[in-house]
Design a protein around this motif. Structure first.
Motif, PDB file in Angstrom:
ATOM      1  N   ASP A 150      -0.077 -62.387  43.578  1.00 32.09           N
ATOM      2  CA  ASP A 150      -0.795 -63.047  44.679  1.00 32.09           C
ATOM      3  C   ASP A 150      -1.008 -62.084  45.852  1.00 32.09           C
ATOM      4  O   ASP A 150      -1.138 -62.477  47.000  1.00 32.09           O
ATOM      5  CB  ASP A 150      -0.112 -64.356  45.105  1.00 32.09           C
ATOM      6  CG  ASP A 150       1.378 -64.236  45.344  1.00 32.09           C
ATOM      7  OD1 ASP A 150       1.963 -63.171  45.039  1.00 32.09           O
ATOM      8  OD2 ASP A 150       1.979 -65.201  45.833  1.00 32.09           O
ATOM      9  N   ASN A 151      -1.031 -60.791  45.515  1.00 37.99           N
ATOM     10  CA  ASN A 151      -1.433 -59.699  46.426  1.00 37.99           C
ATOM     11  C   ASN A 151      -0.514 -59.430  47.608  1.00 37.99           C
ATOM     12  O   ASN A 151      -0.952 -58.867  48.604  1.00 37.99           O
ATOM     13  CB  ASN A 151      -2.881 -59.905  46.916  1.00 37.99           C
ATOM     14  CG  ASN A 151      -3.870 -59.804  45.793  1.00 37.99           C
ATOM     15  OD1 ASN A 151      -3.766 -58.921  44.942  1.00 37.99           O
ATOM     16  ND2 ASN A 151      -4.819 -60.722  45.763  1.00 37.99           N
ATOM     17  N   GLU A 152       0.742 -59.801  47.509  1.00 35.50           N
ATOM     18  CA  GLU A 152       1.688 -59.427  48.556  1.00 35.50           C
ATOM     19  C   GLU A 152       2.348 -58.111  48.132  1.00 35.50           C
ATOM     20  O   GLU A 152       2.708 -57.930  46.977  1.00 35.50           O
ATOM     21  CB  GLU A 152       2.747 -60.512  48.761  1.00 35.50           C
ATOM     22  CG  GLU A 152       3.605 -60.234  49.991  1.00 35.50           C
ATOM     23  CD  GLU A 152       4.424 -61.437  50.418  1.00 35.50           C
ATOM     24  OE1 GLU A 152       5.510 -61.203  50.970  1.00 35.50           O
ATOM     25  OE2 GLU A 152       3.986 -62.583  50.195  1.00 35.50           O
ATOM     26  N   THR A 153       2.491 -57.213  49.099  1.00 33.70           N
ATOM     27  CA  THR A 153       3.050 -55.891  48.803  1.00 33.70           C
ATOM     28  C   THR A 153       4.457 -55.770  49.375  1.00 33.70           C
ATOM     29  O   THR A 153       4.720 -56.182  50.511  1.00 33.70           O
ATOM     30  CB  THR A 153       2.147 -54.782  49.384  1.00 33.70           C
ATOM     31  OG1 THR A 153       0.846 -54.914  48.801  1.00 33.70           O
ATOM     32  CG2 THR A 153       2.696 -53.405  49.086  1.00 33.70           C
ATOM     33  N   ASN A 177       1.316 -61.338  36.885  1.00 32.07           N
ATOM     34  CA  ASN A 177       1.957 -62.618  36.538  1.00 32.07           C
ATOM     35  C   ASN A 177       3.271 -62.872  37.261  1.00 32.07           C
ATOM     36  O   ASN A 177       4.068 -63.697  36.830  1.00 32.07           O
ATOM     37  CB  ASN A 177       2.169 -62.732  35.022  1.00 32.07           C
ATOM     38  CG  ASN A 177       0.865 -62.649  34.267  1.00 32.07           C
ATOM     39  OD1 ASN A 177      -0.145 -63.207  34.701  1.00 32.07           O
ATOM     40  ND2 ASN A 177       0.867 -61.932  33.165  1.00 32.07           N
ATOM     41  N   VAL A 178       3.518 -62.150  38.346  1.00 33.62           N
ATOM     42  CA  VAL A 178       4.734 -62.360  39.136  1.00 33.62           C
ATOM     43  C   VAL A 178       4.322 -62.586  40.588  1.00 33.62           C
ATOM     44  O   VAL A 178       3.769 -61.690  41.219  1.00 33.62           O
ATOM     45  CB  VAL A 178       5.714 -61.175  39.025  1.00 33.62           C
ATOM     46  CG1 VAL A 178       6.938 -61.405  39.892  1.00 33.62           C
ATOM     47  CG2 VAL A 178       6.113 -60.940  37.566  1.00 33.62           C
ATOM     48  N   LYS A 179       4.581 -63.778  41.072  1.00 33.91           N
ATOM     49  CA  LYS A 179       4.214 -64.124  42.452  1.00 33.91           C
ATOM     50  C   LYS A 179       5.211 -63.514  43.441  1.00 33.91           C
ATOM     51  O   LYS A 179       6.313 -63.132  43.075  1.00 33.91           O
ATOM     52  CB  LYS A 179       4.140 -65.634  42.613  1.00 33.91           C
ATOM     53  CG  LYS A 179       3.013 -66.240  41.782  1.00 33.91           C
ATOM     54  CD  LYS A 179       2.671 -67.623  42.267  1.00 33.91           C
ATOM     55  CE  LYS A 179       1.573 -68.219  41.444  1.00 33.91           C
ATOM     56  NZ  LYS A 179       0.257 -67.819  41.822  1.00 33.91           N
ATOM     57  N   LEU A 234       8.962 -61.805  43.012  1.00 37.78           N
ATOM     58  CA  LEU A 234       9.058 -60.355  43.180  1.00 37.78           C
ATOM     59  C   LEU A 234       9.966 -60.011  44.360  1.00 37.78           C
ATOM     60  O   LEU A 234      10.755 -59.067  44.292  1.00 37.78           O
ATOM     61  CB  LEU A 234       7.672 -59.740  43.357  1.00 37.78           C
ATOM     62  CG  LEU A 234       7.615 -58.213  43.375  1.00 37.78           C
ATOM     63  CD1 LEU A 234       8.248 -57.602  42.137  1.00 37.78           C
ATOM     64  CD2 LEU A 234       6.167 -57.747  43.531  1.00 37.78           C
ATOM     65  N   GLY A 235       9.899 -60.807  45.408  1.00 38.93           N
ATOM     66  CA  GLY A 235      10.780 -60.598  46.557  1.00 38.93           C
ATOM     67  C   GLY A 235      12.245 -60.724  46.186  1.00 38.93           C
ATOM     68  O   GLY A 235      13.095 -59.956  46.666  1.00 38.93           O
ATOM     69  N   LYS A 236      12.561 -61.669  45.312  1.00 38.05           N
ATOM     70  CA  LYS A 236      13.948 -61.836  44.865  1.00 38.05           C
ATOM     71  C   LYS A 236      14.381 -60.647  44.008  1.00 38.05           C
ATOM     72  O   LYS A 236      15.511 -60.179  44.121  1.00 38.05           O
ATOM     73  CB  LYS A 236      14.120 -63.145  44.106  1.00 38.05           C
ATOM     74  CG  LYS A 236      14.025 -64.380  44.999  1.00 38.05           C
ATOM     75  CD  LYS A 236      14.381 -65.663  44.309  1.00 38.05           C
ATOM     76  CE  LYS A 236      15.830 -65.854  44.008  1.00 38.05           C
ATOM     77  NZ  LYS A 236      16.783 -65.828  45.090  1.00 38.05           N
ATOM     78  N   VAL A 237      13.481 -60.143  43.164  1.00 38.69           N
ATOM     79  CA  VAL A 237      13.812 -58.977  42.341  1.00 38.69           C
ATOM     80  C   VAL A 237      14.050 -57.761  43.240  1.00 38.69           C
ATOM     81  O   VAL A 237      15.010 -57.011  43.042  1.00 38.69           O
ATOM     82  CB  VAL A 237      12.709 -58.696  41.294  1.00 38.69           C
ATOM     83  CG1 VAL A 237      12.954 -57.374  40.581  1.00 38.69           C
ATOM     84  CG2 VAL A 237      12.638 -59.844  40.288  1.00 38.69           C
ATOM     85  N   VAL A 238      13.214 -57.588  44.237  1.00 39.37           N
ATOM     86  CA  VAL A 238      13.383 -56.487  45.190  1.00 39.37           C
ATOM     87  C   VAL A 238      14.712 -56.640  45.928  1.00 39.37           C
ATOM     88  O   VAL A 238      15.439 -55.660  46.134  1.00 39.37           O
ATOM     89  CB  VAL A 238      12.189 -56.414  46.176  1.00 39.37           C
ATOM     90  CG1 VAL A 238      12.485 -55.485  47.348  1.00 39.37           C
ATOM     91  CG2 VAL A 238      10.923 -55.986  45.432  1.00 39.37           C
ATOM     92  N   GLU A 239      15.044 -57.861  46.316  1.00 42.49           N
ATOM     93  CA  GLU A 239      16.331 -58.127  46.975  1.00 42.49           C
ATOM     94  C   GLU A 239      17.490 -57.687  46.083  1.00 42.49           C
ATOM     95  O   GLU A 239      18.434 -57.040  46.537  1.00 42.49           O
ATOM     96  CB  GLU A 239      16.449 -59.618  47.299  1.00 42.49           C
ATOM     97  CG  GLU A 239      17.772 -60.017  47.919  1.00 42.49           C
ATOM     98  CD  GLU A 239      17.915 -61.534  48.080  1.00 42.49           C
ATOM     99  OE1 GLU A 239      18.889 -61.941  48.722  1.00 42.49           O
ATOM    100  OE2 GLU A 239      17.079 -62.302  47.555  1.00 42.49           O
ATOM    101  N   ALA A 258       9.846 -61.253  35.362  1.00 44.57           N
ATOM    102  CA  ALA A 258       9.655 -60.126  36.280  1.00 44.57           C
ATOM    103  C   ALA A 258      10.591 -58.969  35.941  1.00 44.57           C
ATOM    104  O   ALA A 258      10.169 -57.812  35.879  1.00 44.57           O
ATOM    105  CB  ALA A 258       9.885 -60.581  37.720  1.00 44.57           C
ATOM    106  N   ALA A 259      11.859 -59.278  35.728  1.00 44.50           N
ATOM    107  CA  ALA A 259      12.838 -58.231  35.425  1.00 44.50           C
ATOM    108  C   ALA A 259      12.516 -57.555  34.100  1.00 44.50           C
ATOM    109  O   ALA A 259      12.687 -56.341  33.948  1.00 44.50           O
ATOM    110  CB  ALA A 259      14.246 -58.814  35.406  1.00 44.50           C
TER     111      ALA A 259
END
Length: 139
Positions: free
Chosen positions: A11-14, A40-42, A46-51, A88-89
């Motif tokens: 959804d285009n968030e970086t 396919n990862v909103k 993705l924010g949780k994976v980065v966390e 995502a992972a």
């Protein structure tokens, strides 16, 4: 000076990720670019994976009790989020995170009957998968 990687959600968030955290991902490690789109990862997922990556990059010892407690809390999410995190992972090839998430799935269904699993976790659709597996084995 460490590099900064940019991960872009579907959804285009970086998300800007420091090199130590980003390199926990085999997908990023093998990429020639510092900008990676994760299809396919909103952003929420993705924010949780980065966390998770940031926490593990800053932790000196993954066997430490504090990180184990943090991980246990991190994977204690509802089924919908859990499966999106696994997707995502898996795409990012973060083996340790995939292992933790799939262990959580195993813990959720451990010691339950097939019917209970199907009723409680409709996403699993175990009966269909078992039938397909048996069919592929010639039964």
């Amino acid at each position: 000076m460490s590099r900064v990687f940019k991960l872009k959600s579907s959804d285009n968030e970086t998300f800007e990720v420091e090199e130590a955290a980003a390199l926990l991902s085999e997908t990023i490690k093998s990429s020639s670019s510092t900008e990676i789109t994760v299809p396919n990862v909103k952003a929420e997922i993705l924010g949780k994976v980065v966390e998770w990556c940031n926490k593990h990059a800053e932790s000196e010892d993954t066997k430490d009790q504090l990180i184990k407690e943090w991980d246990a809390e991190f994977v204690s999410v509802d089924q919908h989020v859990l499966f999106k995190l696994i997707t995502a992972a898996d795409y990012l090839q973060i083996k340790e995170l995939v292992d933790q998430l799939t262990q959580r799935v195993g813990d959720m269904i451990k010691a339950k009957t097939l019917k209970t699993v199907e009723m409680t976790y409709p996403t699993f659709n175990v009966e269909r998968e078992v039938q397909e597996e048996l069919k592929s084995l010639g039964f």
